[in-house]
Design a protein around this motif. Sequence first.
Motif, PDB file in Angstrom:
ATOM      1  N   TYR A 125       0.833  -1.194   0.000  1.00  0.00           N
ATOM      2  CA  TYR A 125       0.000   0.000   0.000  1.00  0.00           C
ATOM      3  C   TYR A 125       0.872   1.250   0.000  1.00  0.00           C
ATOM      4  N   TRP A 126       0.289   2.352  -0.478  1.00  0.00           N
ATOM      5  CA  TRP A 126       0.958   3.640  -0.558  1.00  0.00           C
ATOM      6  C   TRP A 126       0.021   4.705  -0.008  1.00  0.00           C
ATOM      7  N   THR A 127       0.580   5.760   0.581  1.00  0.00           N
ATOM      8  CA  THR A 127      -0.256   6.778   1.205  1.00  0.00           C
ATOM      9  C   THR A 127       0.077   8.175   0.693  1.00  0.00           C
ATOM     10  N   ASN A 128      -0.831   9.123   0.990  1.00  0.00           N
ATOM     11  CA  ASN A 128      -0.613  10.512   0.595  1.00  0.00           C
ATOM     12  C   ASN A 128       0.411  11.224   1.481  1.00  0.00           C
ATOM     13  N   THR A 129       0.911  10.534   2.516  1.00  0.00           N
ATOM     14  CA  THR A 129       1.950  11.095   3.376  1.00  0.00           C
ATOM     15  C   THR A 129       3.335  10.584   2.965  1.00  0.00           C
ATOM     16  N   LYS A 130       3.411  10.063   1.744  1.00  0.00           N
ATOM     17  CA  LYS A 130       4.668   9.607   1.152  1.00  0.00           C
ATOM     18  C   LYS A 130       5.288   8.446   1.929  1.00  0.00           C
ATOM     19  N   THR A 131       4.430   7.583   2.432  1.00  0.00           N
ATOM     20  CA  THR A 131       4.893   6.356   3.083  1.00  0.00           C
ATOM     21  C   THR A 131       4.352   5.157   2.309  1.00  0.00           C
ATOM     22  N   ARG A 132       4.903   4.020   2.607  1.00  0.00           N
ATOM     23  CA  ARG A 132       4.446   2.798   1.971  1.00  0.00           C
ATOM     24  C   ARG A 132       4.629   1.642   2.938  1.00  0.00           C
ATOM     25  N   GLY A 133       4.025   0.527   2.611  1.00  0.00           N
ATOM     26  CA  GLY A 133       4.140  -0.635   3.481  1.00  0.00           C
ATOM     27  C   GLY A 133       3.610  -1.874   2.798  1.00  0.00           C
ATOM     28  N   ARG A 134       3.520  -2.934   3.559  1.00  0.00           N
ATOM     29  CA  ARG A 134       2.985  -4.181   3.039  1.00  0.00           C
ATOM     30  C   ARG A 134       2.101  -4.815   4.107  1.00  0.00           C
ATOM     31  N   VAL A 135       1.277  -5.756   3.682  1.00  0.00           N
ATOM     32  CA  VAL A 135       0.329  -6.395   4.587  1.00  0.00           C
ATOM     33  C   VAL A 135       0.200  -7.863   4.223  1.00  0.00           C
ATOM     34  N   ILE A 136      -0.022  -8.693   5.233  1.00  0.00           N
ATOM     35  CA  ILE A 136      -0.264 -10.115   5.024  1.00  0.00           C
ATOM     36  C   ILE A 136      -1.429 -10.526   5.918  1.00  0.00           C
ATOM     37  N   LEU A 137      -2.381 -11.305   5.370  1.00  0.00           N
ATOM     38  CA  LEU A 137      -3.599 -11.655   6.088  1.00  0.00           C
ATOM     39  C   LEU A 137      -4.033 -13.076   5.758  1.00  0.00           C
ATOM     40  N   THR A 138      -4.725 -13.701   6.701  1.00  0.00           N
ATOM     41  CA  THR A 138      -5.379 -14.976   6.447  1.00  0.00           C
ATOM     42  C   THR A 138      -6.845 -14.854   6.839  1.00  0.00           C
ATOM     43  N   ARG A 139      -7.701 -15.571   6.133  1.00  0.00           N
ATOM     44  CA  ARG A 139      -9.140 -15.511   6.403  1.00  0.00           C
ATOM     45  C   ARG A 139      -9.474 -16.376   7.611  1.00  0.00           C
ATOM     46  N   ARG A 140     -10.171 -15.785   8.577  1.00  0.00           N
ATOM     47  CA  ARG A 140     -10.509 -16.472   9.810  1.00  0.00           C
ATOM     48  C   ARG A 140     -11.948 -16.951   9.862  1.00  0.00           C
ATOM     49  N   SER A 141     -12.870 -16.171   9.293  1.00  0.00           N
ATOM     50  CA  SER A 141     -14.283 -16.508   9.423  1.00  0.00           C
ATOM     51  C   SER A 141     -15.078 -15.783   8.343  1.00  0.00           C
ATOM     52  N   PRO A 142     -16.174 -16.378   7.879  1.00  0.00           N
ATOM     53  CA  PRO A 142     -17.070 -15.654   6.966  1.00  0.00           C
ATOM     54  C   PRO A 142     -17.868 -14.576   7.681  1.00  0.00           C
ATOM     55  N   LEU A 143     -17.831 -14.566   9.012  1.00  0.00           N
ATOM     56  CA  LEU A 143     -18.524 -13.548   9.790  1.00  0.00           C
ATOM     57  C   LEU A 143     -17.652 -12.303   9.911  1.00  0.00           C
ATOM     58  N   ILE A 144     -18.280 -11.138   9.970  1.00  0.00           N
ATOM     59  CA  ILE A 144     -17.561  -9.872   9.972  1.00  0.00           C
ATOM     60  C   ILE A 144     -17.344  -9.387  11.404  1.00  0.00           C
ATOM     61  N   SER A 145     -16.116  -9.038  11.741  1.00  0.00           N
ATOM     62  CA  SER A 145     -15.794  -8.466  13.047  1.00  0.00           C
ATOM     63  C   SER A 145     -15.948  -6.954  12.980  1.00  0.00           C
ATOM     64  N   GLY A 146     -16.503  -6.377  14.037  1.00  0.00           N
ATOM     65  CA  GLY A 146     -16.778  -4.948  14.032  1.00  0.00           C
ATOM     66  C   GLY A 146     -15.699  -4.084  14.635  1.00  0.00           C
ATOM     67  N   SER A 147     -14.644  -4.714  15.184  1.00  0.00           N
ATOM     68  CA  SER A 147     -13.589  -3.929  15.812  1.00  0.00           C
ATOM     69  C   SER A 147     -12.335  -4.783  15.970  1.00  0.00           C
ATOM     70  N   PHE A 148     -11.230  -4.115  16.267  1.00  0.00           N
ATOM     71  CA  PHE A 148      -9.975  -4.800  16.522  1.00  0.00           C
ATOM     72  C   PHE A 148     -10.094  -5.663  17.771  1.00  0.00           C
ATOM     73  N   GLU A 149     -10.726  -5.116  18.805  1.00  0.00           N
ATOM     74  CA  GLU A 149     -10.882  -5.829  20.067  1.00  0.00           C
ATOM     75  C   GLU A 149     -11.704  -7.109  19.897  1.00  0.00           C
ATOM     76  N   GLU A 150     -12.745  -7.033  19.100  1.00  0.00           N
ATOM     77  CA  GLU A 150     -13.579  -8.212  18.861  1.00  0.00           C
ATOM     78  C   GLU A 150     -12.782  -9.336  18.217  1.00  0.00           C
ATOM     79  N   ALA A 151     -11.938  -8.975  17.247  1.00  0.00           N
ATOM     80  CA  ALA A 151     -11.113  -9.994  16.596  1.00  0.00           C
ATOM     81  C   ALA A 151     -10.098 -10.586  17.560  1.00  0.00           C
ATOM     82  N   CYS A 152      -9.535  -9.750  18.430  1.00  0.00           N
ATOM     83  CA  CYS A 152      -8.559 -10.239  19.403  1.00  0.00           C
ATOM     84  C   CYS A 152      -9.194 -11.231  20.375  1.00  0.00           C
ATOM     85  N   GLU A 153     -10.446 -11.006  20.726  1.00  0.00           N
ATOM     86  CA  GLU A 153     -11.134 -11.913  21.639  1.00  0.00           C
ATOM     87  C   GLU A 153     -11.377 -13.276  21.004  1.00  0.00           C
ATOM     88  N   ARG A 154     -11.579 -13.296  19.709  1.00  0.00           N
ATOM     89  CA  ARG A 154     -11.902 -14.543  19.012  1.00  0.00           C
ATOM     90  C   ARG A 154     -10.654 -15.322  18.620  1.00  0.00           C
TER      91      ARG A 154
END
Length: 218
Positions: A180-209
């Motif tokens: 990814y690239w941003t308007n603040t002249k930074t960049r980065g990368r991300v890696i993810l795996t799918r955990r559930s077909p259900l949608i989490s509404g917050s970071f905390e909710e995902a951490c609990e699960r």
Amino acid sequence: MLSIGTNADHLKKFIYLTVVLFLLCLFLSWAVTGFAETREIVSHIPAAISGTLLACIAIIKWGWKLRPFPWILGVPVLEGTWTGHLESDWERGRDNVQQQPPIVFSIRQDLLSLTVLSFTRDRHGVSYAAQLITNDAAQIKRLVYLYSLNEAFRAGEGTQQGAAEIQIGGKHTLEMRGEYWTNTKTRGRVILTRRSPLISGSFEEACERWPLATWKNF
């Protein structure tokens, strides 16, 4: 917000599917009457159109995720919760990569729309344009989107906006990684795996699960 989940090739396949559904509904309507004379088929067209419309609505909202529709339409099922880590050169300068913080993607999807919500410990992002790019011949599947954060990214510099290109891969589409690239002249990368077909509404909710120790890292 604009959120496009399918490209022209996907729409073309959906049109072909609609034609097949119409012919099937027409045949079924005709069969119910005991296969009247051929010239009477025309009288079943209104019923066939109604049946096709209802079937298309059901497929767009729910049915497209059920086999064999993802294969027929060529649309990967991304809806649900994804966990992982990101890596950015923000904060310590462009030449020094900061520690890899955990991140959550909650993806909302139907056949014609797709929205990416992202959560870290202190920020919440949302896509305002998203596109699935697929090339069946080259076996390439990518998610490309534009996003913004709902908090100030850095004092005096306003809200962060950016773009990301994520490659979809792994067995049964269980992993995503990209940059990814941003308007603040930074960049980065991300890696993810799918955990559930259900949608989490917050970071905390995902951490609990799912404990952070099990989240995919580089």
